[in-house]
Motif scaffolding. Sequence first.
Motif, PDB file in Angstrom:
ATOM      1  N   LEU A 167     -18.882 -25.192  13.503  1.00 57.58           N
ATOM      2  CA  LEU A 167     -18.697 -24.234  14.184  1.00 57.58           C
ATOM      3  C   LEU A 167     -17.305 -24.277  15.068  1.00 57.58           C
ATOM      4  CD1 LEU A 167     -20.662 -21.577  16.039  1.00 57.58           C
ATOM      5  CD2 LEU A 167     -18.853 -22.660  17.341  1.00 57.58           C
ATOM      6  N   VAL A 215     -20.626 -15.396  19.665  1.00 51.61           N
ATOM      7  CA  VAL A 215     -20.469 -16.681  19.127  1.00 51.61           C
ATOM      8  C   VAL A 215     -21.845 -17.413  18.651  1.00 51.61           C
ATOM      9  CG1 VAL A 215     -19.782 -19.265  19.525  1.00 51.61           C
ATOM     10  CG2 VAL A 215     -18.374 -17.245  20.606  1.00 51.61           C
ATOM     11  N   SER A 255     -17.632 -17.502  25.377  1.00 52.36           N
ATOM     12  CA  SER A 255     -17.330 -18.012  24.460  1.00 52.36           C
ATOM     13  C   SER A 255     -16.944 -19.315  24.067  1.00 52.36           C
ATOM     14  CB  SER A 255     -16.143 -17.047  23.412  1.00 52.36           C
ATOM     15  OG  SER A 255     -16.744 -15.735  23.447  1.00 52.36           O
ATOM     16  N   GLU A 256     -16.167 -19.867  24.975  1.00 53.70           N
ATOM     17  CA  GLU A 256     -16.062 -21.233  25.041  1.00 53.70           C
ATOM     18  C   GLU A 256     -16.912 -22.056  25.641  1.00 53.70           C
ATOM     19  OE1 GLU A 256     -13.324 -23.316  24.502  1.00 53.70           O
ATOM     20  OE2 GLU A 256     -11.806 -21.613  23.755  1.00 53.70           O
ATOM     21  N   THR A 299     -23.458 -15.526  12.996  1.00 55.38           N
ATOM     22  CA  THR A 299     -23.492 -17.067  13.056  1.00 55.38           C
ATOM     23  C   THR A 299     -24.751 -17.614  12.562  1.00 55.38           C
ATOM     24  OG1 THR A 299     -21.840 -17.181  14.898  1.00 55.38           O
ATOM     25  CG2 THR A 299     -23.016 -19.297  14.598  1.00 55.38           C
ATOM     26  N   ARG A 320     -21.611 -26.745  19.513  1.00 47.33           N
ATOM     27  CA  ARG A 320     -20.846 -27.984  18.886  1.00 47.33           C
ATOM     28  C   ARG A 320     -21.551 -29.417  19.412  1.00 47.33           C
ATOM     29  NH1 ARG A 320     -15.577 -25.243  18.940  1.00 47.33           N
ATOM     30  NH2 ARG A 320     -15.189 -25.906  21.169  1.00 47.33           N
ATOM     31  N   LEU A 359     -13.811 -21.986  17.044  1.00 57.32           N
ATOM     32  CA  LEU A 359     -13.664 -20.945  17.608  1.00 57.32           C
ATOM     33  C   LEU A 359     -12.133 -20.745  17.878  1.00 57.32           C
ATOM     34  CD1 LEU A 359     -14.898 -18.672  19.480  1.00 57.32           C
ATOM     35  CD2 LEU A 359     -14.536 -20.260  21.611  1.00 57.32           C
ATOM     36  N   ALA A 400     -19.317 -22.030  22.606  1.00 54.09           N
ATOM     37  CA  ALA A 400     -19.226 -22.925  21.473  1.00 54.09           C
ATOM     38  C   ALA A 400     -19.131 -24.201  21.691  1.00 54.09           C
ATOM     39  CB  ALA A 400     -17.697 -22.436  21.125  1.00 54.09           C
TER      40      ALA A 400
END
Length: 515
Positions: free
Chosen positions: A199, A151, A178-179, A156, A186, A201, A182
């Motif tokens: 960005l 990510v 990943s969460e 990116t 953000r 996801l 992200a």
Amino acid sequence: MATTEVPVWSVDPRTGKPREQVAVEATAADVDAAVRAAAQAAPSLADRDARSRLLRACADALEAARDELVEAADAETALGPARLGGELSRTTYQLREFADVVDEGAFLDVVIDHADPDAGPVPRPDLRRYKVPLGVVAVFAASNFPLAFSVPGGDTASALAAGCPVVVKAHPDHPATSELVAATLRGAAESVGLPAGVLGLVHGRQAGVDLVDHPLVSAAGFTGSIPGGRALFDAAAARPRPIPFHGELGSLNPVIVTEAAATERAEEIGTGLAGSFTLGVGQFCTKPGLVLAPEGDCGDRLLKALTGAASEAGGGVMLDSRMREAFVAGVRQRAALPGVEAPVEPGGADGHRVRPGFLTVPAAHLTEDSHELLLEECFGPVTVIARYRDTGEVSALLALLPGNLTATVHLGSAEAEGPGAAVLAELTPLAGRILVNGWPTGVAVAPAQHHGGPYPATTSTSTSVGATAVERWLRPVAYQGAPEALLPPELRDGNPLGLPRRVDGRLEPGMNRSQ
């Protein structure tokens, strides 16, 4: 008819048991919403100052969340806090490096040729060219680097540096990480006044297909397997409006050890090789998977040192059970081939662990169709040592190899010129990075770096590491005869933005705004 939600689970690779549900797989509508949010955020990235602030804010936010991120990534990958802490440092470093790239502005490749009625066989009009962002970029996260190639990774970072918003397709091996990442990125975007939509996801295999197919996606970056990457590459090319697909797919990363090198330092080479192919449980895209070593006493000494070092190397847990099963099966298939021996037998170990090892085979066998499997990447802690009798066998084997990310040669002290040059000439067509007297694992983030190579190593000629990775997400535009007032500031006389430019054939240095 209602769509059934498909849960996305975080799994502990050490036990194979689910940890928690962290999301649901994205529907086509979810993908569309993420891409449209990214497209709407694109104008906010037009200003280079905003992009630079974003990249630095992302690096700072990741550093602030270091302990939480490393803990989450280790729980999902079993890579260990030390390795993941270093990976996070690499990730924040490359974000800041791309901020410097943005500040400098040379990546815009500004070229101005003023009108000249006497130039060449025909008069030259006023021409001014620079590069603009492509648009929304789809990024496919890698399994083996949950930070540096996922990510917040190089795809990116370079896309944001180019001015392209990003939608990431998370890897199923680390959805919770990943969460978390992200959300961190953000938040960083919002902290500098940019929309969180820069960005996005999404999760799920079909979401990746939908991303490549979406008409507002203008390019894609991928790190993963050859079958998966090739399928997406073909889909990108088959669109009504094809898009660039920059995929890193697979690599054998051959190593040649000359007889002179083995004579001089067999023990050093054997020990170094063991450290390289077992690093990270053999889960590096640059792992040396094929080593051409000489027969005879010097080669025997090398194998003895390798046997000792590989025997002492600890096993480990691979990223997921599917990879572990593929590794165990792949090793078994290779070891069963005629003439193949296993001085240190690799394979499955207790529980979910694997043990490292290596195979040996006469180099002449590898030119036979029955042994072509040995010329394919086997992901995990194993390498193949091909014992050659003469340089003719080396050349015959090199001629069979597909494209690679790296190729390495270990030379003797007297081979630095003639013989060494000949080997480098043979290796150069095979790989994007050629190493001399080193090991390919470890890819420095530097302006001169090239992480790519001929197919199937990658699907393009670009690098995914280093400052020039930004070029993947740009396209050139030339203005002819445009009045000064209509030109973008980057192309106006007087250079109001202080950019490095080439004007009428002369290079003009810019003003580095980061200083």
